[in-house]
Motif scaffolding. Structure first.
Motif, PDB file in Angstrom:
ATOM      1  N   ARG A 110      -4.741  56.542  -4.762  1.00 27.58           N
ATOM      2  CA  ARG A 110      -4.873  55.287  -5.495  1.00 27.58           C
ATOM      3  C   ARG A 110      -5.985  54.466  -4.854  1.00 27.58           C
ATOM      4  O   ARG A 110      -6.363  54.696  -3.703  1.00 27.58           O
ATOM      5  N   ARG A 111      -6.524  53.519  -5.618  1.00 30.47           N
ATOM      6  CA  ARG A 111      -7.751  52.819  -5.217  1.00 30.47           C
ATOM      7  C   ARG A 111      -7.649  52.152  -3.855  1.00 30.47           C
ATOM      8  O   ARG A 111      -8.598  52.172  -3.070  1.00 30.47           O
ATOM      9  N   VAL A 112      -6.505  51.534  -3.573  1.00 32.31           N
ATOM     10  CA  VAL A 112      -6.382  50.773  -2.336  1.00 32.31           C
ATOM     11  C   VAL A 112      -6.492  51.671  -1.104  1.00 32.31           C
ATOM     12  O   VAL A 112      -6.839  51.209  -0.014  1.00 32.31           O
ATOM     13  N   LYS A 113      -6.246  52.974  -1.270  1.00 33.00           N
ATOM     14  CA  LYS A 113      -6.359  53.915  -0.146  1.00 33.00           C
ATOM     15  C   LYS A 113      -7.780  54.464   0.006  1.00 33.00           C
ATOM     16  O   LYS A 113      -8.107  55.069   1.023  1.00 33.00           O
ATOM     17  N   ASP A 114      -8.615  54.288  -1.005  1.00 29.76           N
ATOM     18  CA  ASP A 114     -10.039  54.643  -0.965  1.00 29.76           C
ATOM     19  C   ASP A 114     -10.292  56.049  -0.401  1.00 29.76           C
ATOM     20  O   ASP A 114     -11.072  56.215   0.548  1.00 29.76           O
ATOM     21  N   PRO A 115      -9.673  57.075  -0.980  1.00 33.33           N
ATOM     22  CA  PRO A 115      -9.804  58.428  -0.415  1.00 33.33           C
ATOM     23  C   PRO A 115     -11.209  59.015  -0.482  1.00 33.33           C
ATOM     24  O   PRO A 115     -11.508  59.975   0.229  1.00 33.33           O
ATOM     25  N   LEU A 116     -12.084  58.446  -1.321  1.00 36.97           N
ATOM     26  CA  LEU A 116     -13.450  58.962  -1.438  1.00 36.97           C
ATOM     27  C   LEU A 116     -14.403  58.354  -0.405  1.00 36.97           C
ATOM     28  O   LEU A 116     -15.554  58.783  -0.297  1.00 36.97           O
ATOM     29  N   ASN A 137     -15.954  71.396  11.576  1.00 38.68           N
ATOM     30  CA  ASN A 137     -15.395  70.087  11.227  1.00 38.68           C
ATOM     31  C   ASN A 137     -15.094  70.015   9.733  1.00 38.68           C
ATOM     32  O   ASN A 137     -15.995  70.164   8.901  1.00 38.68           O
ATOM     33  N   ILE A 138     -13.835  69.785   9.379  1.00 37.78           N
ATOM     34  CA  ILE A 138     -13.466  69.676   7.967  1.00 37.78           C
ATOM     35  C   ILE A 138     -12.509  68.493   7.764  1.00 37.78           C
ATOM     36  O   ILE A 138     -11.832  68.055   8.700  1.00 37.78           O
ATOM     37  N   LEU A 139     -12.488  68.004   6.540  1.00 37.14           N
ATOM     38  CA  LEU A 139     -11.582  66.925   6.150  1.00 37.14           C
ATOM     39  C   LEU A 139     -10.629  67.451   5.091  1.00 37.14           C
ATOM     40  O   LEU A 139     -11.059  68.031   4.090  1.00 37.14           O
ATOM     41  N   VAL A 140      -9.331  67.260   5.312  1.00 33.24           N
ATOM     42  CA  VAL A 140      -8.314  67.644   4.333  1.00 33.24           C
ATOM     43  C   VAL A 140      -7.591  66.383   3.872  1.00 33.24           C
ATOM     44  O   VAL A 140      -7.052  65.634   4.687  1.00 33.24           O
ATOM     45  N   ILE A 141      -7.608  66.144   2.567  1.00 38.79           N
ATOM     46  CA  ILE A 141      -6.924  64.994   1.969  1.00 38.79           C
ATOM     47  C   ILE A 141      -5.589  65.471   1.417  1.00 38.79           C
ATOM     48  O   ILE A 141      -5.524  66.482   0.716  1.00 38.79           O
ATOM     49  N   ILE A 142      -4.522  64.750   1.731  1.00 40.11           N
ATOM     50  CA  ILE A 142      -3.207  65.147   1.231  1.00 40.11           C
ATOM     51  C   ILE A 142      -2.392  63.910   0.870  1.00 40.11           C
ATOM     52  O   ILE A 142      -2.391  62.915   1.596  1.00 40.11           O
ATOM     53  N   GLY A 143      -1.734  63.975  -0.274  1.00 37.49           N
ATOM     54  CA  GLY A 143      -0.900  62.861  -0.716  1.00 37.49           C
ATOM     55  C   GLY A 143      -0.593  62.975  -2.191  1.00 37.49           C
ATOM     56  O   GLY A 143      -1.207  63.768  -2.914  1.00 37.49           O
ATOM     57  N   PRO A 144       0.357  62.194  -2.673  1.00 34.61           N
ATOM     58  CA  PRO A 144       0.744  62.253  -4.084  1.00 34.61           C
ATOM     59  C   PRO A 144      -0.365  61.760  -5.009  1.00 34.61           C
ATOM     60  O   PRO A 144      -1.122  60.854  -4.658  1.00 34.61           O
ATOM     61  N   SER A 194      -8.147  53.220   4.197  1.00 34.53           N
ATOM     62  CA  SER A 194      -7.637  52.229   3.252  1.00 34.53           C
ATOM     63  C   SER A 194      -8.443  50.934   3.234  1.00 34.53           C
ATOM     64  O   SER A 194      -8.957  50.481   4.257  1.00 34.53           O
ATOM     65  N   VAL A 195      -8.514  50.340   2.049  1.00 31.14           N
ATOM     66  CA  VAL A 195      -9.106  49.017   1.888  1.00 31.14           C
ATOM     67  C   VAL A 195      -8.138  47.955   2.396  1.00 31.14           C
ATOM     68  O   VAL A 195      -8.541  46.916   2.926  1.00 31.14           O
ATOM     69  N   SER A 196      -6.838  48.225   2.237  1.00 37.68           N
ATOM     70  CA  SER A 196      -5.808  47.268   2.624  1.00 37.68           C
ATOM     71  C   SER A 196      -4.574  48.012   3.108  1.00 37.68           C
ATOM     72  O   SER A 196      -4.196  49.036   2.542  1.00 37.68           O
ATOM     73  N   GLU A 197      -3.950  47.500   4.163  1.00 42.88           N
ATOM     74  CA  GLU A 197      -2.699  48.051   4.679  1.00 42.88           C
ATOM     75  C   GLU A 197      -1.823  46.906   5.178  1.00 42.88           C
ATOM     76  O   GLU A 197      -2.332  45.928   5.729  1.00 42.88           O
ATOM     77  N   GLY A 198      -0.510  47.044   4.979  1.00 43.49           N
ATOM     78  CA  GLY A 198       0.416  46.148   5.650  1.00 43.49           C
ATOM     79  C   GLY A 198       0.573  46.654   7.074  1.00 43.49           C
ATOM     80  O   GLY A 198       0.147  46.040   8.043  1.00 43.49           O
ATOM     81  N   MET A 199       1.190  47.810   7.198  1.00 42.89           N
ATOM     82  CA  MET A 199       1.236  48.561   8.452  1.00 42.89           C
ATOM     83  C   MET A 199       1.383  50.021   8.050  1.00 42.89           C
ATOM     84  O   MET A 199       2.390  50.416   7.469  1.00 42.89           O
ATOM     85  N   SER A 200       0.370  50.811   8.309  1.00 48.47           N
ATOM     86  CA  SER A 200       0.324  52.189   7.831  1.00 48.47           C
ATOM     87  C   SER A 200       1.392  53.057   8.483  1.00 48.47           C
ATOM     88  O   SER A 200       1.391  53.264   9.697  1.00 48.47           O
TER      89      SER A 200
END
Length: 307
Positions: free
Chosen positions: A177-183, A199-206, A251-257
């Motif tokens: 989702r946008r607030v997590k800014d995965p790109l 060196n590689i990056l793996v993105i994981i999440g719903p 993330s663009v914004s976090e309360g507490m990750s």
């Protein structure tokens, strides 16, 4: 005591995880706690009708000052609030939402912020006094499954290296989702991978936002060194985190990750975007690294690796 607990309950999100943990704690103390998704209700009247049923609820707890809090304006029983992060960091910028959140906070018996910074922001934008806002950092519990296969995880994510143990896998754990800014880090990690194939990056999440999910899938398909993993159970995710080289937060914004806290609990290095919610947890070069731009990311990483 019979409590209603309202929260945004999108699957596998931080608010959902936090709500489950708090509900379990309340019930272990001998109380009845009914956890409901704030998205189920259309108006404050719906919640007011629910809490007055027989036997009636004696109190309400809510996560997220706007999404859940706005539904409490008609209830006649005490309620408390837990700031979700995006309510104070993002929703407060919207004048209409801010007016509603002020009303909710003024009526609440108490409010909980996970960090001092979040409390300060709430005081600045929503209320002049701090007596009812308490700071209580989150706690996490990690569970690593013994049946997890690191090689299978990477191969199923599209990694073709035969000897995966030599790879430096950076794991970005987030809902799409946008607030997590995965790109945010895709291009810089791809460039870094081209210079060093380990060196590689793996993105994981719903996959929460369908439009953003399509953008992420397209970006991953056209770049090298960046992969998108299928969502896993919490024990499997923790096992993957434990095996990775470092956890990444963009993330663009976090309360507490929660992901950052879980990585720390697993003693995994953390590389986090320098935003207030992350800076409240990560002390730069003490228990993690903070970065302010994609270009700074590789510099932050390369310095300790090259030593």
């Amino acid at each position: 005591m019979k409590l209603l607990f309202l929260a945004p309950l999108s699957p596998q999100t931080g608010n959902h995880t936090t709500a489950d943990r708090i509900r379990s704690h309340i019930e272990s103390a001998g109380h009845t706690c009914e956890l409901r998704d704030a998205g189920e209700f259309q108006s404050p009247a719906d919640v007011a009708n629910l809490v007055s049923q027989d036997p009636p609820f004696e109190g309400v707890l809510a996560i997220h000052l706007f999404k859940a809090g706005r539904l409490l304006l008609d209830v006649q029983i005490p309620f408390g609030l837990i700031f979700g992060g995006t309510d104070i960091n993002e929703d407060v910028k919207d004048e209409q939402k801010r007016v509603v959140m002020k009303q909710v906070l003024l009526r609440a018996r108490f409010a909980v912020a996970f960090t001092e910074k979040l409390k300060e922001e709430a005081e600045l934008f929503l209320v002049s006094q701090s007596a009812k806002i308490y700071v209580q950092p989150q706690g996490v519990q990690t569970e690593v499954t013994e049946e997890f296969c690191w090689t299978e995880f990477l191969h199923s994510s599209g990694v073709r290296n035969k000897c995966v143990d030599k790879l430096r896998v950076f794991l970005l754990v987030c809902g799409l989702r946008r607030v997590k800014d995965p790109l945010y880090l895709v291009e810089v990690f791809s460039d870094w991978h081209c210079k060093n194939l380990l060196n590689i990056l793996v993105i994981i999440g719903p996959k929460i936002d369908p439009v953003l999910t399509a953008e992420v899938e397209a970006a991953v398909s056209r770049t090298t060194g960046v992969f998108l993993a299928q969502e896993r159970s919490q024990p499997e995710l923790h096992a993957a985190m434990k095996r990775c080289f470092a956890l990444v937060n963009s993330s663009v914004s976090e309360g507490m990750s929660g992901a950052i806290l879980e990585a720390m609990d697993l003693r995994v290095p953390v590389l986090a975007r320098d935003i207030p919610g992350n800076a409240a947890v990560v002390q730069h070069e003490a228990n993690g690294l903070l970065y302010s731009s994609p270009q700074v990311t590789t510099y932050r990483i390369c310095a300790p690796i090259s030593k």
